[in-house]
Write a protein that holds these residues in place. Structure first.
Motif, PDB file in Angstrom:
ATOM      1  N   ASN A 173      22.891  55.951 -64.384  1.00 58.78           N
ATOM      2  CA  ASN A 173      22.401  54.988 -63.521  1.00 58.78           C
ATOM      3  C   ASN A 173      23.327  55.247 -62.116  1.00 58.78           C
ATOM      4  O   ASN A 173      22.186  54.242 -60.964  1.00 58.78           O
ATOM      5  CB  ASN A 173      21.833  54.389 -64.428  1.00 58.78           C
ATOM      6  CG  ASN A 173      20.890  54.334 -65.326  1.00 58.78           C
ATOM      7  OD1 ASN A 173      20.069  55.257 -65.537  1.00 58.78           O
ATOM      8  ND2 ASN A 173      21.081  54.255 -66.193  1.00 58.78           N
ATOM      9  N   ASP A 205      28.733  54.044 -64.649  1.00 57.46           N
ATOM     10  CA  ASP A 205      27.623  54.761 -65.540  1.00 57.46           C
ATOM     11  C   ASP A 205      27.030  56.014 -64.756  1.00 57.46           C
ATOM     12  O   ASP A 205      26.749  55.764 -63.986  1.00 57.46           O
ATOM     13  CB  ASP A 205      25.997  53.637 -64.949  1.00 57.46           C
ATOM     14  CG  ASP A 205      25.181  53.760 -66.335  1.00 57.46           C
ATOM     15  OD1 ASP A 205      24.985  55.350 -66.020  1.00 57.46           O
ATOM     16  OD2 ASP A 205      24.482  52.977 -66.688  1.00 57.46           O
ATOM     17  N   TYR A 252      22.117  46.210 -57.969  1.00 54.50           N
ATOM     18  CA  TYR A 252      22.024  47.167 -59.055  1.00 54.50           C
ATOM     19  C   TYR A 252      23.931  47.438 -58.854  1.00 54.50           C
ATOM     20  O   TYR A 252      24.908  47.071 -60.068  1.00 54.50           O
ATOM     21  CB  TYR A 252      21.594  48.384 -59.721  1.00 54.50           C
ATOM     22  CG  TYR A 252      22.191  49.281 -61.098  1.00 54.50           C
ATOM     23  CD1 TYR A 252      22.269  48.440 -62.067  1.00 54.50           C
ATOM     24  CD2 TYR A 252      23.223  50.570 -60.881  1.00 54.50           C
ATOM     25  CE1 TYR A 252      22.993  49.427 -62.992  1.00 54.50           C
ATOM     26  CE2 TYR A 252      23.912  51.166 -61.740  1.00 54.50           C
ATOM     27  CZ  TYR A 252      23.669  50.781 -63.125  1.00 54.50           C
ATOM     28  OH  TYR A 252      24.320  51.442 -64.082  1.00 54.50           O
TER      29      TYR A 252
END
Length: 186
Positions: free
Chosen positions: A40, A37, A111
Motif C-alpha cells: 500500500n 508497507d 497515510y
C-alpha cells in the motif's frame, strides 16, 4: 497497478505472485528502523535511491553525498529541521537520529504521515520528530508569515514532470518551492 501499464496496453493488476504474506516489513537503513508497507505504500513503499541523500541530509549543499554518523551528528545536533514532502519520514528520522533538537515533517498524504509517526515511535524519536498532514506548497508561506525559521530545510518533492513537454512548468515549480523553502532558513 502502475499507470505505466496502461500506457503499454497492459491491464492494471495487484496481486501476490506466490503465497500471501504480511506486507509490513521492517527494514534498517543508516541505523534507522522503518516499517515499510510494500503493497500500500507509494511505489515500493520506500525510495531506496535516496539512501545516501538521507545519510547526507544536511550536507547536500556542500556537495558531499556520503556522510558518516559522527559528521551527521555534528551538523544536526541541536538543530531545528523542516522536512518537506516527508513521505515516511526518512529524512526527518535521519536528522532526529543525528541529534536534531526539533524536527517537523510535512506531507499531504494522511497515510504517509501515519507511517512516519509509527516510524518515529519505532526509533524512540516521538518526542523530537513530529509529522503533520499539510500541502507543502500552501504551508511554507504560512510558516514564513508566522516567522518560523529553521537551521535545515529539506525539500524532496515528487516529480513535477513526467514528460519533456512539461519541463518548462516543472522548472518553474522547482524554482517556486526552493524560493519558499529558502525564506524559512535562518
Amino acid at each position: 497497478d502502475a499507470n505505466e501499464r496502461t500506457k503499454e496496453g497492459l491491464p492494471k493488476v495487484k496481486h501476490f505472485i506466490g503465497e500471501e504474506f504480511d506486507t509490513n516489513v521492517e527494514i534498517v537503513e543508516n541505523g534507522v528502523h522503518y516499517m515499510v508497507d510494500v503493497v500500500n505504500g507509494q511505489k515500493t513503499g520506500f525510495f531506496l535511491d535516496q539512501k545516501y541523500n538521507r545519510q547526507a541530509v544536511a550536507r547536500l549543499a556542500r556537495g558531499k553525498t556520503v556522510l558518516d554518523r559522527l559528521a551527521m551528528q555534528r551538523i544536526c545536533k541541536g538543530k531545528k529541521v523542516l522536512d518537506c514532502f516527508t513521505h515516511m519520514g526518512t529524512f526527518a528520522l535521519n536528522a532526529g537520529i543525528a541529534g536534531a533538537s526539533e524536527v517537523t515533517g510535512l506531507d499531504i498524504s494522511e497515510y504517509a504521515v501515519a507511517q512516519a509517526e509509527a516510524n518515529a515511535r519505532l526509533n524512540h524519536l516521538e518526542n523530537t520528530v513530529h509529522f503533520r498532514c499539510a500541502n507543502v506548497l500552501d504551508e511554507l508561506p504560512k510558516l514564513a508569515a508566522a516567522g518560523e525559521k529553521y537551521d535545515v530545510v529539506i525539500l524532496d518533492p515528487p516529480a513535477f514532470t513526467k514528460s519533456r513537454e512539461a519541463t518548462k512548468n516543472a522548472i518553474k515549480g522547482y524554482r517556486e518551492i526552493n524560493m519558499k523553502g529558502l525564506k524559512l532558513v535562518k
